[in-house]
Design a protein around this motif. Structure first.
Motif, PDB file in Angstrom:
ATOM      1  N   PRO A 242      -1.736  36.140 -16.906  1.00 42.86           N
ATOM      2  CA  PRO A 242      -0.762  35.805 -15.875  1.00 42.86           C
ATOM      3  C   PRO A 242       0.400  36.797 -15.867  1.00 42.86           C
TER       4      PRO A 242
ATOM      5  N   MET B 268      -7.599  37.485 -16.844  1.00 44.82           N
ATOM      6  CA  MET B 268      -6.890  36.216 -16.930  1.00 44.82           C
ATOM      7  C   MET B 268      -5.553  36.362 -17.658  1.00 44.82           C
TER       8      MET B 268
ATOM      9  N   SER C 203       2.262  37.368  -9.198  1.00 35.46           N
ATOM     10  CA  SER C 203       2.352  36.058  -9.824  1.00 35.46           C
ATOM     11  C   SER C 203       1.430  35.080  -9.131  1.00 35.46           C
ATOM     12  N   TYR C 204       1.346  35.195  -7.830  1.00 42.70           N
ATOM     13  CA  TYR C 204       0.500  34.260  -7.102  1.00 42.70           C
ATOM     14  C   TYR C 204      -0.961  34.448  -7.484  1.00 42.70           C
ATOM     15  N   ILE C 205      -1.377  35.682  -7.501  1.00 44.95           N
ATOM     16  CA  ILE C 205      -2.795  35.960  -7.738  1.00 44.95           C
ATOM     17  C   ILE C 205      -3.185  35.635  -9.175  1.00 44.95           C
ATOM     18  N   THR C 206      -2.300  35.956 -10.118  1.00 45.08           N
ATOM     19  CA  THR C 206      -2.675  35.766 -11.519  1.00 45.08           C
ATOM     20  C   THR C 206      -2.279  34.390 -12.041  1.00 45.08           C
ATOM     21  N   GLY C 207      -1.624  33.601 -11.213  1.00 47.60           N
ATOM     22  CA  GLY C 207      -1.237  32.272 -11.661  1.00 47.60           C
ATOM     23  C   GLY C 207      -0.001  32.260 -12.536  1.00 47.60           C
TER      24      GLY C 207
ATOM     25  N   GLN D 224      -5.809  39.720 -13.104  1.00 48.00           N
ATOM     26  CA  GLN D 224      -6.473  38.478 -12.694  1.00 48.00           C
ATOM     27  C   GLN D 224      -7.843  38.367 -13.357  1.00 48.00           C
ATOM     28  N   ARG D 225      -8.525  39.494 -13.426  1.00 44.52           N
ATOM     29  CA  ARG D 225      -9.858  39.497 -14.012  1.00 44.52           C
ATOM     30  C   ARG D 225      -9.819  39.191 -15.492  1.00 44.52           C
TER      31      ARG D 225
ATOM     32  N   ILE E 182      -2.874  44.316 -10.509  1.00 46.05           N
ATOM     33  CA  ILE E 182      -2.816  42.865 -10.358  1.00 46.05           C
ATOM     34  C   ILE E 182      -4.227  42.272 -10.442  1.00 46.05           C
ATOM     35  N   PHE E 183      -5.167  42.905  -9.756  1.00 44.12           N
ATOM     36  CA  PHE E 183      -6.520  42.355  -9.775  1.00 44.12           C
ATOM     37  C   PHE E 183      -7.144  42.484 -11.152  1.00 44.12           C
TER      38      PHE E 183
ATOM     39  N   ARG F  34       0.488  37.280 -21.883  1.00 42.78           N
ATOM     40  CA  ARG F  34       1.069  37.183 -20.550  1.00 42.78           C
ATOM     41  C   ARG F  34       2.045  38.328 -20.366  1.00 42.78           C
TER      42      ARG F  34
END
Lengths: 735, 303
Positions: free
Chosen positions: B183, B181, B201-205, B178-179, B174-175, B153
């Motif tokens: 966070p 995984m 933070s929103y996109i990656t959880g 996200q890909r 960020i993407f 993380r």
């Protein structure tokens, strides 16, 4: 619909009447009866739109083939025809059915004076069953008795015929069905039983739903039994050397399907070369040789008898089919991965078949069949299913039908060249090694973004708004230091911590407590995240009962609106009364929403009122506003509900507008002929074209000064409605 | 496909759900720290204590610190390559801390050398996109080569304001996170919220947090960001506040619900333009006048 039907029939005034012989001619919109006796008075020419339904006698051996076209019950009577035979009657009945279906829309609107009489609509049993089926989809169950009551209340009186009750019992629906209280059923109960909508109206908007279900009901076909034909066991009586095999058509079919070589041989040999009996004798003999596991004997016999050899040797057709299938396997499939599972070097790996273990003798390899081969083949055939649909009586027909279906299959495969191409493409794609490929110079233009800042700006403002932060406050921090000074101070900080070390304690206990409290409160307070996470609907946080109630009201409103707009434009008094009924039902929902709002706990009251408020207060919203809010409708709930208030407002305004117009148009029923052109145009685009359309041009400017309505149209009022609102009934009109 | 080919040779990895790889992005923007309410030394003391506690939670845990400067980014600490020298240096501080501080000082000096003597009016932004990319690359390397397969993380300790010119790069990072995984947690120390990190933070959880009590920073860090990803599932952490994804148009900066989007560069406009102002693509005409007239009528929101 084919153009017309011409049949001999007798016209009767009553069932017992002997009738007048003549010719019945049906065209799309009317039927004409011409008696053979030209002097007879029983000559008529009736349009289908005056026909309300049709009844017919059951097909029986000596009963007459009757068809009764019923008219309005007020006028009474109908037209009874007796046909020479049932086929004739069936043709006419179907034709009438179609014609009536076509006119049902028109007749609905057309029966302006007798709107209530719509109940007379005669439904086919199939359609009714479909309705029942739709009503009892879904899973929440309600006691069975209730189903009965609902059925009787909701459906039976509408048809008012014992036939239907009988049908219900016939098809066992009434006894078997478990009444499921679906959304649809709730709506049905709410609106139809309370009289807001008639049965026919309720279903009119669901025609598609009803149609969709029929296509799914196809006949289930019986597949092969999963038992293997190895069950075909020789029976010996123990005394003589006689061996008996029992072959049934079922088994023969299975043999043909599983052993294409036998199938081929049958087609080749029978009946030219040998009789069917001889053929099966030979086959059984071969089977017997297999049973005895005597490969040596089998080889010897095969050498003598070439026909027998066919049964004993490996099936070439099967082998080639297998090769073809292997070729079709996805090239990307990693066969090596299964290498550990390979038992090929251990034939049957020790399975005992019929009590004895198979011995391998490579010399007679081709006369040996393994259990795994048989099993696989059998499994393949069972999975393929039974491709032919013939009676298993005659072996020859079965064989031929099977051959035919195989040819069709093969042809299909051949014509399916795209599959091969796709496979080849896939192979080349998967086996391609990137490094060895020539650079692909696809024509492209480099993306040149002048200033990526724009992207940020377009997002930042909103993002920060969500967090309750203002951009204005942030920009004020200014740094007066030069970069040298700044870096110097940073280094100073670093050396400071180096010399002083970590502070001890790192956090003062009271501050730590404060932070912890702050965090806990933050997490527990709903205020922090409520409505800010778009993935979480506000509804999810409401108590389940409230949520369901809200959703139910929402679906009710949707349903009412659907009916409202489907009766648009309101051109007849009948539609007007229907629309007003709908509007009243709609307005009754509002106090209920208010009630929900007041009943919930204070925690959620704010949320619920956010949901409900728009429905209560936005009546005065302008039409323009409504149009704008429409595209926003989504699963979120909040916005969707927001437009409901305006829906009511729109409904009210439309009714207000239409009322005087309707009254006016009634007096001018027979308006001037000039309007016909426009009327035709209007009907062309009109889903529910009516019998008495109000004459006004939908295309503004063409006949501007003909009636007060034209004036209105010119003002664009009605058009504004039709543009934005008729989308719900699937209208697309160009203005 | 390419990836699987690279990853295949790794024979067996130790997969465990409670071993963390924490990559901390430390904002070292000198302009920010000269104005910040929390002195950098205090901040460092909180952070160092936090890093130590992460390493204590699980002995397999790994901590990597990347300094995010104004002109450059660099690794200043990696717990897996710390020299095995357990004795306390001058009695005040563990070896890893002094190690980190040493590297940090070197980094700051290096960063200063790169700086051009341009006096900006504001604080200026730090190179978040660069450090994010470095963190992601590092994580990928650990995935593909190391004997461990920890749960990675990223924690951004950010103070400087967002740099709009980095938008595309940051969003790409960020993407990418996200890909894979990963966070991205964010702890904003600065005065204002960060739209970048909020989205990240929103996109990656991950968790986005802006502490109110900066002198209790350690408490925030250890309460919210210390737990491994597996345990996080059982905790009620501060909910990521939703991001308002509605965009404002590039031409008037109005917030719009519906608009026109350039099919090449995804710029947003509230009106139909002949040419995209961002990438210069020339837009074609709508099929027919009649259609486009009604379309526009329906789609264009009143402004």
């Amino acid at each position: 619909m084919s153009g017309e039907v011409l049949k001999r029939a007798r016209y009767k005034t009553s069932v017992k009447d002997s009738g007048v012989a003549g010719v019945l001619k049906m065209t799309e919109d009317k039927f004409v009866f011409m008696p053979n006796d030209p002097t007879s008075s029983a000559r008529f020419d009736v349009e289908f739109r005056f026909i309300k339904g049709h009844k017919f006698s059951k097909g029986g051996s000596n009963k007459p083939a009757l068809l009764n076209l019923t008219q309005d019950s007020e006028k009474g009577g109908g037209y009874i025809f007796e046909f020479e035979n049932y086929p004739d009657r069936e043709v006419c009945r179907e034709f009438v059915g179609k014609a009536l279906a076509k006119f049902s829309e028109a007749s609905k609107a057309g029966s302006e004076q007798s709107a209530v009489k719509l109940f007379d609509e005669q439904l086919s049993t199939i359609e009714m069953e479909r309705r029942i089926k739709l009503l009892r989809e879904d899973r929440h169950s309600v006691p069975e008795e209730k189903f009965g009551v609902l059925l009787l209340k909701g459906i039976l009186p509408l048809f008012g015929e014992t036939i239907i009750a009988m049908k219900l019992i016939d098809s066992g629906i009434a006894s078997k069905v478990k009444w499921d209280c679906s959304e649809l059923q709730k709506l049905h109960k709410q609106f139809v039983l309370s009289g807001v909508l008639t049965e026919a109206e309720f279903w009119a908007t669901r025609k598609k739903l009803l149609d969709g279900n029929t296509s799914r009901t196809s006949k289930q076909r019986v597949g092969f039994k999963s038992a293997m034909i190895s069950d075909l066991k020789p029976l010996t009586d123990g005394r003589t050397n006689r061996v008996t095999f029992n072959l049934t058509p079922e088994i023969i079919h299975q043999i043909f399907a599983e052993k294409p070589a036998v199938h081929q041989a049958f087609l080749n040999f029978v009946p030219n070369k040998m009789t069917e009996k001889d053929f099966w004798n030979k086959y059984c003999r071969a089977e017997y040789l297999h049973c005895t596991r005597n490969t040596v004997a089998a080889a010897a016999e095969a050498a003598e008898d070439e026909e027998l050899a066919v049964f004993l040797k490996h099936d070439d057709i099967l082998a080639s089919e297998a090769r073809r299938k292997i070729r079709r396997v996805d090239p990307t499939l990693d066969m090596e991965a299964d290498q550990g599972d390979d038992y090929m070097h251990l034939p049957d790996h020790g399975i005992f078949r019929d009590g004895s273990k198979e011995i391998i003798d490579p010399q007679y390899e081709q006369y040996r069949r393994t259990l795994s081969q048989d099993l696989n083949r059998h499994a393949a055939v069972v999975l393929e299913g039974r491709p032919i649909d013939v009676e298993l009586e005659d072996t020859r027909t079965v064989a031929e039908a099977l051959a035919k279906s195989k040819r069709v299959e093969a042809a299909n495969e051949k014509s399916d060249g795209s599959v091969t191409r796709e496979r080849l493409e896939r192979i080349s794609r998967m086996t391609e090694i990137e490094d060895l490929q020539a650079p692909r110079d696809l024509p492209f233009a480099a993306l040149c973004i002048k200033d990526p800042r724009d992207y940020f700006d377009s997002q930042q403002a909103n993002a920060l708004k969500t967090l309750g932060d203002t951009l204005a406050g942030s920009k004020q921090i200014k740094c007066s230091l030069s970069s040298q000074e700044a870096y110097g101070s940073l280094r100073g900080f670093i050396s400071e911590i180096k010399s002083v070390g970590l502070s001890d304690p790192i956090v003062k206990p009271d501050i730590a407590l404060k932070v912890l409290n702050g965090l806990t409160q933050n997490i527990s307070s709903t205020k922090f995240h409520l409505g800010k996470n778009p993935q979480e609907s506000v509804l999810d946080r409401l108590p389940i009962i409230t949520k369901e109630e809200l959703l139910h009201h929402w679906t009710s409103i949707q349903e009412l609106l659907r009916h409202f707009w489907s009766s648009y434009p309101i051109t007849t008094t009948y539609l007007y009364t229907k629309a007003s009924r709908l509007k009243d039902a709609m307005s009754q929902i509002y106090p209920k929403l208010q009630e929900i709002k007041e009943s919930v706990q204070s925690d959620f009251r704010h949320q619920v009122s956010l949901l409900v408020q728009p429905m209560l207060q936005r009546r005065r919203e302008t039409l323009k506003r409504r149009r704008r809010s429409e595209p926003q409708e989504g699963p979120g709930g909040e916005r969707t509900m927001g437009s409901i208030g305006t829906d009511l407002a729109v409904m009210e305004r439309i009714l207000e507008l239409v009322k005087p117009i309707l009254e006016h148009s009634k007096t001018e029923q027979e308006a001037d002929q000039d309007h016909h052109q426009n009327q035709a145009r209007a009907q062309h685009a009109h889903l529910t074209s009516t019998a008495h359309p109000v004459r006004f041009p939908l295309v503004p400017g063409s006949r501007e000064n003909c009636s007060p309505l034209c004036g209105l149209v010119k003002m664009g009022v009605l058009l504004a409605f039709s543009l934005s609102d008729l989308r719900e009934v699937g209208w697309r009109r160009r203005v | 496909m390419g990836r699987s080919a690279v990853m295949a040779p790794v024979p067996s990895k130790l997969y465990s759900d409670d071993v963390s790889l924490l990559v901390v992005l430390l904002d070292t923007n000198p302009f920010f720290w000269s104005t910040a309410s929390l002195p950098f030394s205090k901040f460092l003391s909180h952070v160092l204590a936090f890093l130590n506690s992460i390493l204590l939670i699980n002995q397999l845990n790994q901590v990597v610190v990347i300094a995010t400067g104004c002109n450059s980014c660099n690794f200043i600490f990696d717990s897996s390559s710390v020299p095995a020298n357990p004795n306390l240096e001058n009695g005040r501080m563990p070896a890893l801390c002094s190690n980190l501080l040493q590297k940090l000082e070197e980094f700051v000096t290096g960063d200063e050398k790169l700086s051009k003597e341009v006096l900006a009016a504001g604080i200026g932004s730090s190179l978040l996109s660069g450090s994010l990319s470095m963190a992601l690359c590092y994580i990928q390397r650990v995935f593909r080569t190391g004997p461990l397969h920890p749960q990675p993380r990223i924690l951004c300790l950010q103070g400087s304001p967002d740099g709009p010119e980095q938008y595309v790069a940051v969003m790409n990072a960020i993407f990418s996170a996200q890909r894979s995984m990963v966070p991205i947690d964010s702890c904003v120390i600065g005065a204002q919220h960060s739209a970048f990190l909020q989205q990240a933070s929103y996109i990656t959880g991950g968790v986005y947090l802006k502490p109110q009590q900066l002198d209790g920073l350690f408490q925030y860090l250890s309460t919210v960001f210390a737990t491994d990803l597996h345990s996080r599932r059982f905790l009620q952490l501060p909910k990521p506040a939703g991001v308002d994804f509605r965009a404002s148009c590039f031409c008037h900066k109005n917030t719009i619900d519906m608009g026109y989007i350039c099919s090449v560069c995804l710029s947003i406009f509230c009106k139909h333009h002949k040419k995209c102002s961002t990438c210069g693509s020339v837009f074609g005409q709508a099929q027919s006048d009649g259609n486009s007239a009604t379309d526009r009528k329906r789609k264009t929101p009143e402004t």
